[in-house]
Design a protein around this motif. Structure first.
Motif, PDB file in Angstrom:
ATOM      1  N   ARG A  49      -0.298  -2.784  -1.561  1.00  0.00           N
ATOM      2  CA  ARG A  49      -0.328  -4.179  -2.018  1.00  0.00           C
ATOM      3  C   ARG A  49      -1.310  -4.355  -3.172  1.00  0.00           C
ATOM      4  NH1 ARG A  49       0.244  -9.382   0.151  1.00  0.00           N
ATOM      5  NH2 ARG A  49       1.939  -8.497   1.401  1.00  0.00           N
ATOM      6  N   TRP A  72      -9.493  -8.190  -3.806  1.00  0.00           N
ATOM      7  CA  TRP A  72      -9.605  -9.513  -3.176  1.00  0.00           C
ATOM      8  C   TRP A  72     -11.072  -9.835  -2.891  1.00  0.00           C
ATOM      9  CZ3 TRP A  72      -6.231  -5.858  -0.520  1.00  0.00           C
ATOM     10  CH2 TRP A  72      -4.923  -5.901  -1.005  1.00  0.00           C
ATOM     11  N   ASP A 115      -0.720  -4.812 -11.171  1.00  0.00           N
ATOM     12  CA  ASP A 115       0.269  -4.623 -12.239  1.00  0.00           C
ATOM     13  C   ASP A 115       0.162  -3.255 -12.903  1.00  0.00           C
ATOM     14  OD1 ASP A 115       1.496  -7.126 -11.942  1.00  0.00           O
ATOM     15  OD2 ASP A 115      -0.012  -8.092 -13.198  1.00  0.00           O
ATOM     16  N   GLU A 135      -0.420  -5.705  -6.940  1.00  0.00           N
ATOM     17  CA  GLU A 135      -1.024  -6.903  -7.514  1.00  0.00           C
ATOM     18  C   GLU A 135      -1.855  -6.595  -8.759  1.00  0.00           C
ATOM     19  OE1 GLU A 135      -3.020  -9.356  -4.663  1.00  0.00           O
ATOM     20  OE2 GLU A 135      -1.263  -9.453  -3.331  1.00  0.00           O
TER      21      GLU A 135
END
Length: 229
Positions: A175, A138, A181, A179
């Motif tokens: 998480r 992020w 994959d 995210e």
């Protein structure tokens, strides 16, 4: 906030793929552990959480540190010192392939200082810093402090309660992996350009990113007098 949660049995945590670890210290002395939080990851979720209070060897509590975590000397005066709790924790670390910490240089530094103070050998383990994971996953966040990232993923954090901090650290890794994959956290590491850190008896290598390693190589090429600036 200071309730203790005993460590689960090794049988209960069998199959865990990582343990998140968080230390709170009584003072700027890194070996002054007063609280340990742990969170186990199994099957892509936090399966167990533990919290132990610890009596620092010198019982010197800095007021500014008490203000952060709310732990006073009277909370820990009758608790065991670090070696007794380490005897409980070490088998879990040996049975689990990966250790996680948010801002790992701090927590790994605390662990090394405490072990060295008590004359205990460093364990053999691999670890990841979830600050680096969060930055890779992020990059748009204002910063990658634990409370900021926990809010981003919707984790209800009790900041500086070691068990909550450890569970948040584990949840961030879970998480971010989901995210990415990638089928597992280990498989996601190349996508994040992260290499695990290593701790062994007498040896330590930091968790690093591709840019960290490039910077280290560039610095190594400088004359020694420049590297000391």
């Amino acid at each position: 906030m200071h309730d203790q949660i005993q460590l689960p049995s090794l049988a209960d945590t069998a199959g865990a793929t990582a343990i998140a670890l968080d230390f709170e210290t009584a003072s700027p002395s890194r070996g002054s552990i007063c609280s340990i939080g742990l969170a186990w990851i199994r099957d892509g979720q936090v399966s167990h959480v533990a919290h132990r209070l610890v009596r620092p060897h010198d019982m010197q509590f800095a007021p500014s540190y008490i203000a952060i975590h709310g732990i006073y000397p009277y909370h820990v005066e009758h608790e065991p010192e670090f070696p007794a709790i380490w005897d409980e924790l070490l088998p879990h670390l040996e049975a689990t392939p990966l250790l996680l910490a948010h801002n790992a240089p701090f927590d790994i530094g605390v662990l090394r200082e405490a072990l060295s103070h008590y004359g205990q050998p460093w364990p053999s383990l691999q670890y990841l810093c979830t600050v680096k994971i969060a930055r890779a996953a992020w990059p748009q966040l204002e910063n990658h402090k634990l409370n900021t990232v926990a809010a981003h993923i919707g984790f209800a954090l009790r900041h500086h309660a070691a068990d909550s901090d450890a569970a948040a650290c584990a949840s961030i890794a879970i998480r971010a992996t989901a995210e990415s994959d990638a089928p597992s956290m280990t498989d996601a590491l190349p996508r994040w350009s992260i290499r695990p850190g290593r701790l062994e008896p007498g040896y330590h290598e930091s968790c690093s990113t591709l840019s960290d390693r490039a910077s280290q190589r560039s610095r190594a090429r400088l004359p020694r007098w420049l590297r000391q600036i």
